[in-house]
Design an enzyme around this catalytic site. Structure first.
Site, PDB file in Angstrom:
ATOM      1  N   HIS A  68      -0.538 -63.792  56.411  1.00  0.00           N
ATOM      2  CA  HIS A  68      -0.129 -63.378  57.758  1.00  0.00           C
ATOM      3  C   HIS A  68       0.081 -64.586  58.655  1.00  0.00           C
ATOM      4  CE1 HIS A  68       0.526 -60.287  60.727  1.00  0.00           C
ATOM      5  NE2 HIS A  68      -0.312 -60.859  61.570  1.00  0.00           N
ATOM      6  N   HIS A  70       2.428 -65.866  62.310  1.00  0.00           N
ATOM      7  CA  HIS A  70       3.462 -65.850  63.351  1.00  0.00           C
ATOM      8  C   HIS A  70       3.709 -67.322  63.669  1.00  0.00           C
ATOM      9  CE1 HIS A  70       2.534 -61.607  63.789  1.00  0.00           C
ATOM     10  NE2 HIS A  70       1.286 -61.891  64.071  1.00  0.00           N
ATOM     11  N   ARG A  94      -2.386 -61.811  75.120  1.00  0.00           N
ATOM     12  CA  ARG A  94      -1.056 -61.377  74.705  1.00  0.00           C
ATOM     13  C   ARG A  94      -0.020 -61.629  75.804  1.00  0.00           C
ATOM     14  NH1 ARG A  94       1.084 -55.421  72.831  1.00  0.00           N
ATOM     15  NH2 ARG A  94       1.035 -55.102  75.083  1.00  0.00           N
ATOM     16  N   TYR A 133       8.858 -61.626  64.372  1.00  0.00           N
ATOM     17  CA  TYR A 133       9.336 -60.610  65.327  1.00  0.00           C
ATOM     18  C   TYR A 133      10.111 -61.131  66.522  1.00  0.00           C
ATOM     19  CZ  TYR A 133       4.945 -61.468  67.977  1.00  0.00           C
ATOM     20  OH  TYR A 133       3.905 -62.014  68.670  1.00  0.00           O
ATOM     21  N   HIS A 219       5.700 -53.341  63.227  1.00  0.00           N
ATOM     22  CA  HIS A 219       4.732 -54.213  63.911  1.00  0.00           C
ATOM     23  C   HIS A 219       3.336 -53.620  63.964  1.00  0.00           C
ATOM     24  CE1 HIS A 219       2.483 -55.962  67.303  1.00  0.00           C
ATOM     25  NE2 HIS A 219       3.099 -57.082  66.965  1.00  0.00           N
ATOM     26  N   ARG A 222       1.585 -48.819  67.394  1.00  0.00           N
ATOM     27  CA  ARG A 222       2.001 -48.801  68.802  1.00  0.00           C
ATOM     28  C   ARG A 222       3.515 -48.977  68.925  1.00  0.00           C
ATOM     29  NH1 ARG A 222       0.009 -53.821  70.245  1.00  0.00           N
ATOM     30  NH2 ARG A 222      -1.455 -54.119  68.545  1.00  0.00           N
ATOM     31  N   HIS A 245       0.335 -54.371  61.397  1.00  0.00           N
ATOM     32  CA  HIS A 245      -0.928 -54.552  62.128  1.00  0.00           C
ATOM     33  C   HIS A 245      -1.507 -53.153  62.309  1.00  0.00           C
ATOM     34  CE1 HIS A 245       1.220 -58.091  64.316  1.00  0.00           C
ATOM     35  NE2 HIS A 245       0.278 -58.644  63.577  1.00  0.00           N
ATOM     36  N   GLU A 248      -6.676 -53.460  65.168  1.00  0.00           N
ATOM     37  CA  GLU A 248      -7.303 -54.732  65.534  1.00  0.00           C
ATOM     38  C   GLU A 248      -8.211 -54.597  66.742  1.00  0.00           C
ATOM     39  OE1 GLU A 248      -4.344 -57.671  66.419  1.00  0.00           O
ATOM     40  OE2 GLU A 248      -5.805 -59.304  66.380  1.00  0.00           O
ATOM     41  N   HIS A 282      -5.432 -56.784  59.923  1.00  0.00           N
ATOM     42  CA  HIS A 282      -6.469 -56.441  60.908  1.00  0.00           C
ATOM     43  C   HIS A 282      -6.892 -54.977  60.755  1.00  0.00           C
ATOM     44  CE1 HIS A 282      -5.059 -60.115  62.776  1.00  0.00           C
ATOM     45  NE2 HIS A 282      -3.990 -59.569  63.287  1.00  0.00           N
ATOM     46  N   ASP A 333      -2.475 -66.261  60.771  1.00  0.00           N
ATOM     47  CA  ASP A 333      -2.056 -65.449  61.917  1.00  0.00           C
ATOM     48  C   ASP A 333      -1.593 -66.288  63.111  1.00  0.00           C
ATOM     49  OD1 ASP A 333      -1.724 -63.508  63.827  1.00  0.00           O
ATOM     50  OD2 ASP A 333      -3.656 -62.563  63.581  1.00  0.00           O
TER      51      ASP A 333
HETATM   52  C1  NGQ Z   1       1.275 -60.415  67.447  1.00  0.00           C
HETATM   53  N1  NGQ Z   1      -1.039 -60.888  67.148  1.00  0.00           N
HETATM   54  O1  NGQ Z   1       2.139 -59.617  67.136  1.00  0.00           O
HETATM   55  O2  NGQ Z   1       1.502 -61.623  67.572  1.00  0.00           O
HETATM   56  C2  NGQ Z   1      -0.124 -59.909  67.645  1.00  0.00           C
HETATM   57  C3  NGQ Z   1      -0.394 -59.641  69.100  1.00  0.00           C
HETATM   58  C4  NGQ Z   1       0.175 -57.252  69.512  1.00  0.00           C
HETATM   59  C5  NGQ Z   1      -2.257 -60.513  66.733  1.00  0.00           C
HETATM   60  N2  NGQ Z   1      -2.522 -59.272  66.706  1.00  0.00           N
HETATM   61  C6  NGQ Z   1       0.531 -58.683  69.727  1.00  0.00           C
HETATM   62  N3  NGQ Z   1      -3.148 -61.383  66.358  1.00  0.00           N
HETATM   63  O3  NGQ Z   1      -0.607 -56.914  68.627  1.00  0.00           O
HETATM   64  O4  NGQ Z   1       0.696 -56.421  70.267  1.00  0.00           O
HETATM   65 ZN    ZN Z   2      -0.223 -60.684  63.563  1.00  0.00          ZN
END
Ligand code: NGQ
Ligand code: ZN
Length: 467
Positions: A68, A70, A94, A133, A219, A222, A245, A248, A282, A333
């Site tokens: 994982h 980004h 975020r 993304y 993603h 959500r 995801h 988390e 997660h 991550d």
């Molecule tokens: C992300 N990162 O997509 O980069 C996510 C945060 C979200 C982590 N969860 C954004 N570590 O989950 O909406």
């Molecule tokens: Zn992530």
């Protein structure tokens, strides 16, 4: 098999190598022009090894998959470690991360990703799953090449030598109940059709090969609906990797229960055929029945311990899950740290700290915690990549690490303590000396072949981003 090799440049002889059945002596490794292992022969008599075949400088371990990533977030590591409001948490982090994502350019992303992948290789990650993304221009417009940003990431991986599973992300909504996306999410937004078109464009420009595979990533629950997830899965091959995801933050578990009447992992297991092509990143907040059901599904739980600690996520019930034969893999991550040794250490330490016990994640069959976690993360991580990696075995990719046998974490120890030393000891520089991917030595004595230039370009990109 103890024969001399006709291809000295595609062979390595190791006094010690970690094979699927543990540490073995005098192992001859041979691979083909595609970078696939063809021979893994323990107990090969030194006298039979052809002149010119290289000898490994120390014990050889399979390379670790990073399930994982980004990539762009590497450039903000260390920049959000201050309290900006009274209740700093995942969601306020975020917001900062979105502001950062808004500033990324194609050139900047290329430089950040290439440096990151070099750091990964030096740390002993030989494959990465990129959960990509940021697709569009800052206002949500299309680049002339709609796959511009994803292509930059794929190119960075191949330039660095790391194996890649590219997972273009479907991000459609901002919350449960198909809520409209926010202004600061515009760069991420697609429909299943537009995301599949982007993937097709990317594949046409960069075809799959031994070092590159494609999958998809909805993603999170959500960000997609049951219908859009179905449409996405309908548009890719039945065995392509699918990463998501899943659970988390407790707030998303609560929102899922409120709108859907059920917890996120349960929701997914009830509605989709979740099996070993799936990676649930997660899976932090699972109840006892979800823990068992997830373990039985064959899916990989993607654990990103240093990021989960950094973001205040919570602690995954690793002991119950592993005892139920659940699969795990690890990811870096957000890249607050890029070190699989630290991920595995923290996985065990979270359990020790909450249970006030030691060696919690050992099992009757693997009494050394590090060995059990290393084996599990190799196997689960390899599955998550959808590529033939994760073991020194014919047919798998020729990816491995050479340890420094003189490093103070392992010197004078018996081989059964080497993985413990590598994972649990933190004494100065890394014990990982050389790294090979697809049979090519990309890290030699702790230096990556392109390290200086890539670091210079990374600093230019970072200065630009922080201006
Ligand atoms: C992300 N990162 O997509 O980069 C996510 C945060 C979200 C982590 N969860 C954004 N570590 O989950 O909406
Ligand atoms: Zn992530």
């Amino acid at each position: 098999m103890t024969q001399s090799t006709p291809q000295p440049n595609r062979a390595l002889y190791a006094a010690h190598a970690y094979l699927p059945d543990g540490w073995r002596r005098n192992v001859l490794l041979e691979w083909d022009a595609n970078g696939t292992l063809t021979t893994v022969a323990p107990d090969t008599d030194t006298a039979t090894v052809a002149a010119g075949v290289q000898h490994a400088a120390g014990p050889v371990l399979p390379g670790m998959p990073n399930l994982h990533s980004h990539a762009f977030q590497r450039a903000m590591a260390g920049l959000t470690e201050y309290r900006a409001n009274a209740t700093d948490n995942f969601w306020s982090w975020r917001d900062l991360m979105y502001r950062f994502a808004a500033r990324i350019t194609p050139e900047g992303l290329a430089s950040v990703a290439q440096w990151l992948y070099i750091e990964m290789l030096k740390a002993g990650y030989t494959s990465v799953c990129e959960f990509h993304y940021v697709h569009h221009t800052p206002d949500g417009g299309r680049y002339a090449n709609q796959a511009e940003l994803a292509q930059r990431v794929v190119d960075a991986a191949s330039a660095s030598g790391i194996g890649m599973t590219m997972l273009p992300v479907l991000y459609q909504y901002s919350g449960f109940g198909s809520r409209a996306p926010r202004e600061d999410q515009q760069r991420f937004i697609n429909t299943p059709d537009s995301l599949l078109a982007l993937l097709a464009t990317l594949r046409a420009a960069r075809a799959e090969n031994g070092g590159l595979r494609y999958g998809v990533a909805p993603h999170s629950l959500r960000a997609v609906s049951a219908d859009s997830l179905q449409a996405l899965l309908g548009g890719i091959e039945a065995d392509a990797p699918v990463h998501i995801h899943i659970a988390e933050q407790t707030a998303e578990v609560d929102a899922c229960i409120e709108t859907e009447g059920v917890r996120p992992v349960q929701w997914l297991l009830d509605r989709f055929e979740v099996d070993s092509r799936w990676c649930l990143v997660h899976a932090t907040h699972v109840d006892a029945s979800e823990t068992q059901a997830l373990a039985s599904s064959g899916a990989v739980a993607g654990l990103c311990l240093t990021t989960e600690a950094n973001l205040g996520d919570g602690i995954f019930p690793a002991q119950e899950y592993l005892d139920a034969q659940g699969r795990i893999g690890i990811g870096s991550d957000s890249h607050i740290g890029v070190d699989w040794r630290a991920e595995l250490r923290l996985l065990e330490y979270g359990q020790r700290l909450t249970r006030r016990q030691r060696n919690v994640l050992a099992s009757p069959h693997a009494t050394h915690v590090a060995d059990r976690l290393f084996d599990a993360a190799l196997d689960g991580g390899a599955r998550a990549t959808g590529r033939a990696v994760g073991a020194l075995q014919p047919g798998r990719r020729a990816d491995w690490l050479v340890l420094d046998a003189n490093h103070s974490s392992i010197a004078e120890h018996q081989s059964d303590a080497w993985l413990s030393g590598v994972v649990f000891c933190e004494h100065g520089e890394t014990p990982i000396r050389d790294v090979y991917t697809g049979g090519e030595k990309v890290v030699d004595n702790r230096r990556h072949r392109d390290e200086e230039g890539a670091y210079a370009r990374y600093r230019v990109a970072l200065a630009q981003l922080l201006k």
